[in-house]
Design a protein around this motif. Structure first.
Motif, PDB file in Angstrom:
ATOM      1  N   CYS A  22       0.861  -1.181   0.000  1.00  0.00           N
ATOM      2  CA  CYS A  22       0.000   0.000   0.000  1.00  0.00           C
ATOM      3  C   CYS A  22       0.898   1.232   0.000  1.00  0.00           C
ATOM      4  CB  CYS A  22      -0.900   0.011   1.218  1.00  0.00           C
ATOM      5  SG  CYS A  22      -1.894   1.516   1.407  1.00  0.00           S
ATOM      6  N   ALA A  23       0.694   2.076  -0.994  1.00  0.00           N
ATOM      7  CA  ALA A  23       1.459   3.311  -1.107  1.00  0.00           C
ATOM      8  C   ALA A  23       0.588   4.481  -0.696  1.00  0.00           C
ATOM      9  CB  ALA A  23       1.951   3.492  -2.540  1.00  0.00           C
ATOM     10  N   ALA A  24       1.089   5.285   0.231  1.00  0.00           N
ATOM     11  CA  ALA A  24       0.377   6.475   0.680  1.00  0.00           C
ATOM     12  C   ALA A  24       1.016   7.704   0.060  1.00  0.00           C
ATOM     13  CB  ALA A  24       0.408   6.573   2.200  1.00  0.00           C
ATOM     14  N   SER A  25       0.179   8.619  -0.417  1.00  0.00           N
ATOM     15  CA  SER A  25       0.678   9.873  -0.984  1.00  0.00           C
ATOM     16  C   SER A  25      -0.266  11.004  -0.593  1.00  0.00           C
ATOM     17  CB  SER A  25       0.794   9.772  -2.507  1.00  0.00           C
ATOM     18  OG  SER A  25      -0.477   9.528  -3.080  1.00  0.00           O
ATOM     19  N   GLY A  26       0.189  12.220  -0.823  1.00  0.00           N
ATOM     20  CA  GLY A  26      -0.619  13.378  -0.452  1.00  0.00           C
ATOM     21  C   GLY A  26      -0.211  13.879   0.922  1.00  0.00           C
ATOM     22  N   ARG A  27      -1.195  14.139   1.777  1.00  0.00           N
ATOM     23  CA  ARG A  27      -0.936  14.694   3.098  1.00  0.00           C
ATOM     24  C   ARG A  27      -0.516  13.596   4.078  1.00  0.00           C
ATOM     25  NH1 ARG A  27      -3.251  19.786   4.102  1.00  0.00           N
ATOM     26  NH2 ARG A  27      -3.798  19.198   6.236  1.00  0.00           N
ATOM     27  N   THR A  28       0.705  13.102   3.879  1.00  0.00           N
ATOM     28  CA  THR A  28       1.187  11.981   4.689  1.00  0.00           C
ATOM     29  C   THR A  28       2.005  12.428   5.885  1.00  0.00           C
ATOM     30  OG1 THR A  28       3.109  11.783   3.246  1.00  0.00           O
ATOM     31  CG2 THR A  28       1.190  10.416   2.729  1.00  0.00           C
ATOM     32  N   PHE A  29       1.979  13.742   6.200  1.00  0.00           N
ATOM     33  CA  PHE A  29       2.774  14.211   7.329  1.00  0.00           C
ATOM     34  C   PHE A  29       2.148  13.828   8.656  1.00  0.00           C
ATOM     35  CE2 PHE A  29      -0.274  17.503   8.110  1.00  0.00           C
ATOM     36  CZ  PHE A  29      -0.702  17.916   6.870  1.00  0.00           C
ATOM     37  N   SER A  30       0.890  13.412   8.648  1.00  0.00           N
ATOM     38  CA  SER A  30       0.225  12.994   9.875  1.00  0.00           C
ATOM     39  C   SER A  30      -0.287  11.582   9.705  1.00  0.00           C
ATOM     40  CB  SER A  30      -0.938  13.934  10.215  1.00  0.00           C
ATOM     41  OG  SER A  30      -1.599  13.504  11.394  1.00  0.00           O
ATOM     42  N   ILE A  31       0.491  10.629  10.212  1.00  0.00           N
ATOM     43  CA  ILE A  31       0.078   9.222  10.208  1.00  0.00           C
ATOM     44  C   ILE A  31       0.301   8.681  11.606  1.00  0.00           C
ATOM     45  CG2 ILE A  31       0.370   6.928   9.245  1.00  0.00           C
ATOM     46  CD1 ILE A  31       1.508   8.158   6.729  1.00  0.00           C
ATOM     47  N   TYR A  32      -0.733   8.178  12.224  1.00  0.00           N
ATOM     48  CA  TYR A  32      -0.616   7.545  13.532  1.00  0.00           C
ATOM     49  C   TYR A  32      -0.508   6.035  13.381  1.00  0.00           C
ATOM     50  CZ  TYR A  32      -1.774   6.054  18.255  1.00  0.00           C
ATOM     51  OH  TYR A  32      -1.753   5.459  19.493  1.00  0.00           O
ATOM     52  N   ARG A  33      -1.385   5.465  12.616  1.00  0.00           N
ATOM     53  CA  ARG A  33      -1.356   4.038  12.321  1.00  0.00           C
ATOM     54  C   ARG A  33      -1.763   3.811  10.878  1.00  0.00           C
ATOM     55  NH1 ARG A  33      -5.003   2.596  16.991  1.00  0.00           N
ATOM     56  NH2 ARG A  33      -3.686   2.015  18.743  1.00  0.00           N
ATOM     57  N   MET A  34      -1.323   2.682  10.345  1.00  0.00           N
ATOM     58  CA  MET A  34      -1.877   2.193   9.088  1.00  0.00           C
ATOM     59  C   MET A  34      -2.342   0.770   9.307  1.00  0.00           C
ATOM     60  SD  MET A  34       0.305   3.920   6.024  1.00  0.00           S
ATOM     61  CE  MET A  34      -0.972   3.491   4.837  1.00  0.00           C
ATOM     62  N   GLY A  35      -3.322   0.371   8.544  1.00  0.00           N
ATOM     63  CA  GLY A  35      -3.889  -0.944   8.771  1.00  0.00           C
ATOM     64  C   GLY A  35      -4.407  -1.601   7.510  1.00  0.00           C
ATOM     65  N   TRP A  36      -4.715  -2.858   7.663  1.00  0.00           N
ATOM     66  CA  TRP A  36      -5.336  -3.651   6.600  1.00  0.00           C
ATOM     67  C   TRP A  36      -6.667  -4.189   7.110  1.00  0.00           C
ATOM     68  CZ3 TRP A  36      -3.576  -3.863   1.694  1.00  0.00           C
ATOM     69  CH2 TRP A  36      -2.252  -3.492   1.454  1.00  0.00           C
ATOM     70  N   PHE A  37      -7.668  -4.101   6.272  1.00  0.00           N
ATOM     71  CA  PHE A  37      -8.982  -4.645   6.538  1.00  0.00           C
ATOM     72  C   PHE A  37      -9.377  -5.490   5.332  1.00  0.00           C
ATOM     73  CE2 PHE A  37     -10.324  -2.029  10.224  1.00  0.00           C
ATOM     74  CZ  PHE A  37      -9.288  -1.121  10.240  1.00  0.00           C
ATOM     75  N   ARG A  38     -10.411  -6.298   5.501  1.00  0.00           N
ATOM     76  CA  ARG A  38     -10.880  -7.086   4.367  1.00  0.00           C
ATOM     77  C   ARG A  38     -12.387  -7.249   4.422  1.00  0.00           C
ATOM     78  NH1 ARG A  38      -8.265 -12.976   6.091  1.00  0.00           N
ATOM     79  NH2 ARG A  38      -9.747 -13.462   7.780  1.00  0.00           N
ATOM     80  N   ARG A  39     -12.966  -7.469   3.246  1.00  0.00           N
ATOM     81  CA  ARG A  39     -14.393  -7.729   3.131  1.00  0.00           C
ATOM     82  C   ARG A  39     -14.580  -8.950   2.252  1.00  0.00           C
ATOM     83  NH1 ARG A  39     -18.832  -4.252   3.649  1.00  0.00           N
ATOM     84  NH2 ARG A  39     -17.499  -2.422   3.345  1.00  0.00           N
ATOM     85  N   ALA A  40     -15.071 -10.014   2.860  1.00  0.00           N
ATOM     86  CA  ALA A  40     -15.361 -11.232   2.108  1.00  0.00           C
ATOM     87  C   ALA A  40     -16.767 -11.130   1.520  1.00  0.00           C
ATOM     88  CB  ALA A  40     -15.253 -12.443   3.024  1.00  0.00           C
ATOM     89  N   PRO A  41     -17.046 -11.886   0.479  1.00  0.00           N
ATOM     90  CA  PRO A  41     -18.377 -11.841  -0.137  1.00  0.00           C
ATOM     91  C   PRO A  41     -19.473 -12.117   0.884  1.00  0.00           C
ATOM     92  CG  PRO A  41     -16.860 -13.066  -1.517  1.00  0.00           C
ATOM     93  CD  PRO A  41     -16.130 -12.784  -0.247  1.00  0.00           C
TER      94      PRO A  41
END
Length: 119
Positions: A22-41
């Motif tokens: 996952c690539a983050a761009s733009g206003r990335t000066f404020s990041i506390y956490r990053m995460g992964w979520f999923r949605r199954a059918p």
């Protein structure tokens, strides 16, 4: 505005591995956490893993603990999800998300990448 772009999804046999990015761009000066979520059918979106941007401390859903590893590269504003020993029940659209501050929710989301695990 923050833009998140996931990549690395695909079709894999049960027991196989995939690495999501996952690539983050733009206003990335404020990041506390990053995460992964999923949605199954037919199911609700669920939490998979998250990582503290400052300390690197990870947290996992019980269903993926021991099989998935979340990591990050602060210099590139990237977060990764290494998925091993994949099971058919891991089939889902996987989303990257960003939590900007400790009081915020995960408020920025990517478009998702499909992971399909065949039995």
């Amino acid at each position: 505005q923050v833009q998140l772009v996931e990549s690395g999804g695909g079709l894999v046999q049960a027991g196989g591995s995939l690495r999501l990015s996952c690539a983050a761009s733009g206003r990335t000066f404020s990041i506390y956490r990053m995460g992964w979520f999923r949605r199954a059918p037919g199911k609700e979106r669920e939490f998979v893993a998250r990582i503290s941007w400052s300390t690197g401390l990870p947290s996992y859903a019980d269903s993926v603990k021991g099989r998935f590893t979340i990591s990050k590269d602060n210099t590139k504003n990237m977060v990764y999800l290494q998925m091993n020993s994949l099971k058919p029940e891991d089939t889902a659209v996987y989303y990257c998300a960003l939590q900007a501050t400790v009081r915020a929710d995960f408020g920025s989301w990517g478009q998702g990448t499909q992971v399909t695990v065949s039995s």
